[in-house]
Design an enzyme around this catalytic site. Sequence first.
Site, PDB file in Angstrom:
ATOM      1  N   THR A  42      54.904  40.988  31.658  1.00  0.00           N
ATOM      2  CA  THR A  42      54.841  41.372  33.096  1.00  0.00           C
ATOM      3  C   THR A  42      54.952  42.705  33.031  1.00  0.00           C
ATOM      4  O   THR A  42      55.485  43.374  32.177  1.00  0.00           O
ATOM      5  CB  THR A  42      55.904  40.613  33.898  1.00  0.00           C
ATOM      6  OG1 THR A  42      57.099  40.968  33.286  1.00  0.00           O
ATOM      7  CG2 THR A  42      55.759  39.043  34.149  1.00  0.00           C
ATOM      8  N   GLY A  78      62.623  40.402  27.909  1.00  0.00           N
ATOM      9  CA  GLY A  78      63.876  40.017  27.430  1.00  0.00           C
ATOM     10  C   GLY A  78      63.982  40.567  25.958  1.00  0.00           C
ATOM     11  O   GLY A  78      63.048  40.355  25.287  1.00  0.00           O
ATOM     12  N   GLU A  95      58.198  31.374  33.767  1.00  0.00           N
ATOM     13  CA  GLU A  95      57.436  30.146  33.290  1.00  0.00           C
ATOM     14  C   GLU A  95      56.719  29.465  34.198  1.00  0.00           C
ATOM     15  O   GLU A  95      56.608  28.188  34.428  1.00  0.00           O
ATOM     16  CB  GLU A  95      58.124  29.382  32.386  1.00  0.00           C
ATOM     17  CG  GLU A  95      58.986  30.229  31.055  1.00  0.00           C
ATOM     18  CD  GLU A  95      59.884  29.361  30.225  1.00  0.00           C
ATOM     19  OE1 GLU A  95      59.408  28.115  29.563  1.00  0.00           O
ATOM     20  OE2 GLU A  95      60.872  29.651  30.200  1.00  0.00           O
TER      21      GLU A  95
END
Lengths: 695, 695
Positions: A151, A190, A446
């Site tokens: 992203t 992350g 997700e």
Amino acid sequence: MPVQFPKHLKPIEPQGTTLLQQERNNATFNSNDLTQFIYGNDYLKSRDRILQILQADPLLGDKSHRYYNGRDVRFKKSLAAANRLVELTRIHEWNDQEFSIAEFLFDEPSPFRLHRSMFMPTLANQGTEEQKKLYLEPAIRHEIIGCYAQTELGHGSNVRGLETTATYQPETQTFVFNSPTLTSSKWWIGGLGVAANHAIVMARLISQGKDHGPHPFAVQIRNLENHEPLEGVIVGDIGPKFGFNTVDNGFILFKDFHVPHIGFLARYSSIDKATGEYKTPPNSKLAYGTMVFVRANIVLESRVVLARAATIAIRYSAIRSQGSNASDPKKITAPDGPIKTVETPVLDYTMQQYRLFPIIAQAYACHFTGQEMHRMYYENQAKMEQGDFSYLADLHASSSGLKSLTTTLAVNAIEDCRRACGGHGFSLFSGLGQFYQDYLPKVTWEGDNYLLTQQTSRYLLKTLRSVRSGKISQKNSTFSSSYISEYLSNPQAKCPFSSVKDLSNPEALVSAFKFRAAFLIDKAVYAIDVDQISWNDMLVDIYRISRAHCQLLMVSNFIQAVFNNENPGTLGPVLQRVAILFCLSTLDQEAADFLTSGYLAPAQAMMVKQHLIQILKTIRPDVVALVDAFDFPDYLLNSALGENDGDVYEKMVAMTEKEPINQLRVADGYQEFIRPLIHKGKDNWKLDKNGIARL
Amino acid sequence: MPVQFPKHLKPIEPQGTTLLQQERNNATFNSNDLTQFIYGNDYLKSRDRILQILQADPLLGDKSHRYYNGRDVRFKKSLAAANRLVELTRIHEWNDQEFSIAEFLFDEPSPFRLHRSMFMPTLANQGTEEQKKLYLEPAIRHEIIGCYAQTELGHGSNVRGLETTATYQPETQTFVFNSPTLTSSKWWIGGLGVAANHAIVMARLISQGKDHGPHPFAVQIRNLENHEPLEGVIVGDIGPKFGFNTVDNGFILFKDFHVPHIGFLARYSSIDKATGEYKTPPNSKLAYGTMVFVRANIVLESRVVLARAATIAIRYSAIRSQGSNASDPKKITAPDGPIKTVETPVLDYTMQQYRLFPIIAQAYACHFTGQEMHRMYYENQAKMEQGDFSYLADLHASSSGLKSLTTTLAVNAIEDCRRACGGHGFSLFSGLGQFYQDYLPKVTWEGDNYLLTQQTSRYLLKTLRSVRSGKISQKNSTFSSSYISEYLSNPQAKCPFSSVKDLSNPEALVSAFKFRAAFLIDKAVYAIDVDQISWNDMLVDIYRISRAHCQLLMVSNFIQAVFNNENPGTLGPVLQRVAILFCLSTLDQEAADFLTSGYLAPAQAMMVKQHLIQILKTIRPDVVALVDAFDFPDYLLNSALGENDGDVYEKMVAMTEKEPINQLRVADGYQEFIRPLIHKGKDNWKLDKNGIARL
């Protein structure tokens, strides 16, 4: 001199431990049997072994710091824990499942999370053998640490909108990475902010002047010697979040950054090293199978989220007493003999039952649906290996909607349970606050829970059209096509409920959910195909269709599992009651759909509403045992309100004593900001020697 | 060397500022006019003056630290701010309303909050003139700082269950305070953990061997000279919370702690100094009037909470673009001429409209209902002064339910808006995370939102019984009794909606809400009086009745305000559309009740659902102007996503640069926890001089 509570004081009678024990004595079944049934013995043995290791570990055994520290301290401790978990994995030779258990019990999002859950699997699935050797093998040993950079600051769910470019230069045999705009900064990644030295980067592959859209690359981003960002890379942490602050979600931008030819993950498509010629990937449906597996696990995770929140709220509600239930006042025998009236545990109020018991039922519903998804995943994999893809579309569509539905249920449940704990739910010591904050992103990532439902509903609308046109017959029918076809054969059907007895009839309940889902699908097909309503104007209906279909799946799987068992055993009756509660509370909550379809009559809806209160009562004696059965260790719960032995108030007090502010007799800040105000009034004081105003 | 983003990079076209400007150009009305209409000129002038003072203040002007710090740092800064606000109040001679504006704009719960909102008002209302002189006067000057200590560790909403005792000793002419159990610890007391040196303590008054139940006392708890807790007092902070961490919610226990006779707040009841004889208070209904005023303010606060959350989500949704709306793709003219298709702002998707636009409508609904409550409060006060208490019960009942309904709406709206912001909603930079965390306790305190509804519904059931028995006639009717009586005269009425035109008929909409509320009341009275169902078994219905009644009030007030105005002016049409949206979205959301009552037919419910999508479209051009009209300064919003000029991505990046982790090139924790893992693989490395693995 830290604050200390008087050691001799006890909570008011009756004590929490006594109350919980009474609840356990009242249960109609043995919660240990249910624990075995839910998890199986193998899992429980592994879990107990790993739990002992974690609890005994000097670094991981103590979670008491978690609620007091700011992000800086928590993040550093989280890095230390990530490191320690790698060591323990080596020492105890944990396999993936065992590591997952450790991660679950330790219960704190880790900076190495994406390394395991995305970096390594992407290499394994999309890398060539050479690439696996170069990247995956050291990654398994944690000698490189990776993340997954997809992203961007301006681009979330729509992968095709990504802006980062990777332009192949045959002269240098490298891909040149660039971030053309601010919005092309990779964002939310992350593990990238601090920990990772490698990343899978999704970038638009440009070669021979042509844009082939986003593709994955394995990219080194930090110096292995000293961890500094490489030249041409700007990388850092995206800052504080609502939760998940023990993870270093990061950003990265590239400026003329060269990645060698081998970095392009080439299992499915490739770039000719010399010419830059692009070879298109063969179309593969196999990836969808994996997605089903991942989503089955999300459903099973929703189950434990629901159950964990319910465990805390139910146990505390059995202890927390307030006011008196006029029609059934609670009495106890005092130690000195006489019977006296005490406040009523809030669990006896129907409003509390109405808020909490359906959450227990949802947990069990997710259990049976998650299990069924696993079963279907394996069945489908076996079929696909034989070239039969007939199950795939149905399974994939359902799994999308179920991810959306069950994670939405779970996240709402944590907050509902927190509010149902009254004031103390707002204390972090409840164990529900950080839990909510860390689980919450699940509804967005997700697959965003709204967007995902479009996949489910698009498939269902298509199915109805195929049934109607005769393309699907009994021979090639699926669960979805069967219930749609049943509806089409009698779209004027009416619900047969005539007495409360019918409300416990499993088949009648499943039929109602089938009718409602098919009705919504039928109306949407009509709106689109006949009334020419645009897809955009149908999005609200689309969302409801997916929800209705997935609630049907959950109802159907639950009923199937607990009613069609020839030998229900000692657990049969209680699980059947829970299944009926799940059906009726869902029906009640969605009553508008059932009524609007004309299937359910107003008087029937009223009957459901009234009977639901009675069902709550039949569940009441078993609720503590039903949450006990999930058998969450106190180490996991980390909750003053919800731990196993019920000494709620002693735990609240013990945790309060550790609050940093309480370590000083007069808190920091007094001298500077309070004293000047107070001492302004000094002329008016008549203080005695103890600083008390003489009035 | 801190991380810096490249200064030359811009977000992808079109820019946020351009998009917001387009939205503003498309509005059908002037948002400044609406701002004036909402607040009035006096308020806006005060606000602007105070805003300038705050923004220019060295301590209060900069909110940039708020999202990065842990509780310790934030709390100390919050104490500093509390102190500074006291100074500013002195300097600028702010009155209560001006102070409230400053508090609203500064937007951080303060350790002195309860001093102003509870300690001083309790002294003013319940203290004698002597007590006011002793306690209230220095409190106004902040020479003493107080709090309000009512709830206990084991006792929340039920005041009668409190355990702390104050036993009068005529010999010493003091009340002896004791905490008999652990659960009697006063808990959750704002300002007590650190700041307060006085408290209003609610304790069971015991005199002459008799327990008179909880009464308020003014109690000094810390030494005025050095702030140390007094002998016999154990006091501290209750620790970290889900939000509100800039406040020192505290606990206190007493052990044989003597409070002088004057501490007993004696305006309504008293203890004879010599004998300890207790004099009962005269029954006063006046306090209920004040409660209505407080709750009117809560409703008006809900309005700004709703509007503020909507401001952020609406503005960001006008900018955030994703995918393409196939039926209406977004096109822009590139600077070099050609028209190109770009991603669609998410605000154009009906799902996003369905999630967000009703929140705008709720904000306006709360505005008009809050105003009406204020008007009724003054009308009622005037009547009560003439001994006429006929309005009081109705007003008090409605205000209880409205507190519950509007704060529930508001808290849900913040979270819904946060989720509607996608991934970035989870960043604290959204301005929605801490906002949610700090507002959240509102659903629990000042009357738990579930418990409160019992007051409302008890009154409504009683009203129906009185109407039926003829005790209430047209002469002494109220709003509630009128609609109940209307229903009773025709309980089989059917909804007259026959075409979508009817769905914009304000009278028809109000009638539907009246019927539904009265139907629920009637059924509950039947269940209790005829079927003998216990109150406890009716709690779910009780909750729904209050909700239905209060939704009716909001619908009715909104319609009344915008349709019955003879000269609606330029704002009339848009406010009327918003009112219709409020009615229809509420009706749609509560459709189950309307259908179950038999009033609404399935086909009508379907029509509402479909028409709602069309109403959303008619609102679409005005939504940015509708949130602009609330005119929240950027200083208040503190949000990268929602500020006025729309440079969302530049703000995200600027806030990210300030993240403490990004101040170092290699983050803290690397040496200890990452390097050892990576360097284990050193033997396999072939690094070039830049630390890059040579593959």
